[in-house]
Design a protein around this motif. Structure first.
Motif, PDB file in Angstrom:
ATOM      1  N   GLN A   1      64.353 -37.533   3.657  1.00 21.04           N
ATOM      2  CA  GLN A   1      64.658 -38.949   3.903  1.00 21.04           C
ATOM      3  C   GLN A   1      64.270 -39.672   5.144  1.00 21.04           C
ATOM      4  OE1 GLN A   1      68.984 -38.816   3.872  1.00 21.04           O
ATOM      5  NE2 GLN A   1      69.194 -37.246   2.243  1.00 21.04           N
TER       6      GLN A   1
ATOM      7  N   ARG B   1      67.984 -47.104   3.259  1.00 23.36           N
ATOM      8  CA  ARG B   1      67.035 -45.941   3.159  1.00 23.36           C
ATOM      9  C   ARG B   1      65.707 -46.492   2.645  1.00 23.36           C
ATOM     10  NH1 ARG B   1      70.208 -40.919   1.573  1.00 23.36           N
ATOM     11  NH2 ARG B   1      70.431 -41.429   4.013  1.00 23.36           N
TER      12      ARG B   1
ATOM     13  N   GLY C   1      63.679 -41.240   0.026  1.00 24.10           N
ATOM     14  CA  GLY C   1      64.147 -40.055  -0.342  1.00 24.10           C
ATOM     15  C   GLY C   1      65.829 -40.100  -1.066  1.00 24.10           C
ATOM     16  N   PRO C   2      66.126 -38.796  -1.273  1.00 21.57           N
ATOM     17  CA  PRO C   2      65.593 -37.447  -0.800  1.00 21.57           C
ATOM     18  C   PRO C   2      64.249 -37.235  -1.557  1.00 21.57           C
ATOM     19  CG  PRO C   2      67.588 -37.165  -1.940  1.00 21.57           C
ATOM     20  CD  PRO C   2      67.416 -38.804  -1.833  1.00 21.57           C
TER      21      PRO C   2
END
Length: 251
Positions: A9, A21, A24-25
């Motif tokens: 991540q 974010r 990811g993941p």
């Protein structure tokens, strides 16, 4: 050298301090000596993954390994090429290609031999004394590729390296890369937006989802080598390209 990612991540901080974010993941494995293409929607984290594998971007979670070892920064065993050639205009073609060896303090004779060995298969043998401003876009990208290959890396990370080229030049340099790879068999992970290019070059195609990107398809490319552009009209090629396209459409 094998490339492995497990639950990787990457998070970034927004202006207000909140985290978002970017990737990811991601879990994947690229086996030693194979050529893998990576496709996915714009902004899904493909370039972020390349930068993390190159040791240029820290991960926020999970684990990245090359040859079984964690990544703590750039490595001479890993060559990286981005879309922009980033050639130094005051250096000749030969001097640009030789730069990584110069930075490693290789002697002049070793540099000259290594540069010659790289320029010939890229069709640049007669352009060693030419400056970047005199080159076409396609030739400039060949020089940039030569600058990576002269280091004899065991892993190649290619982030849309030919994306700015016209179709004809893109095809020519892609086939040059394929021919050189067939001789050296580095492990290659190449980001592209071109489905036909991905299928023509690779052993497998990974498709990523929308951001935050993760692998949603791992498609084998069971086509004989050596490859040629005429293969794109064959039924087996078209079937794989359709599978890749379908995966992208559902990303």
């Amino acid at each position: 050298m094998q490339i492995a990612a497990k639950d990787v991540q990457v998070d970034y901080s927004a202006a207000d301090g909140t985290l978002f974010r970017a990737l990811g993941p991601v879990t994947m494995t690229v086996e030693s000596g194979t050529f893998v293409a990576l496709l996915g929607p714009s902004g899904c984290g493909k370039s972020t993954l390349i930068r993390a594998l190159a040791g240029l971007e820290p991960v926020s979670g999970g684990e990245l390994r090359i040859d079984g070892r964690g990544i703590n920064g750039p490595s001479v065993k890993v060559g990286v090429m981005f879309q922009d050639a980033n050639l130094m205009p005051w250096r000749t073609v030969s001097q640009n290609v030789a730069l990584p060896l110069e930075l490693r303090h290789a002697d002049l004779e070793k540099r000259a031999v290594a540069v010659k060995r790289v320029l010939e298969p890229l069709g640049l043998a007669e352009f060693g004394d030419v400056y970047p401003g005199q080159l076409s876009g396609g030739m400039a990208q060949r020089v940039a590729l030569g600058r990576v290959l002269v280091q004899e890396p065991e892993v190649l990370l290619l982030d849309e390296p030919f994306g700015a080229l016209d179709a004809l030049n893109r095809e020519k340099i892609s086939l040059d890369l394929l021919r050189i790879w067939a001789q050296r068999r580095q492990t290659v992970l190449m980001v592209t937006h071109d489905v036909n290019e991905a299928v023509l070059l690779s052993d497998r195609v990974f498709v990523m989802s929308q951001r935050p990107g993760h692998i949603i398809a791992d498609i084998p490319v069971d086509l004989e080598r050596p490859r040629s552009p005429e293969m794109i009209y064959e039924a087996s090629f078209v079937a794989i390209a359709r599978e890749v396209r379908s995966a992208i459409d559902t990303a």
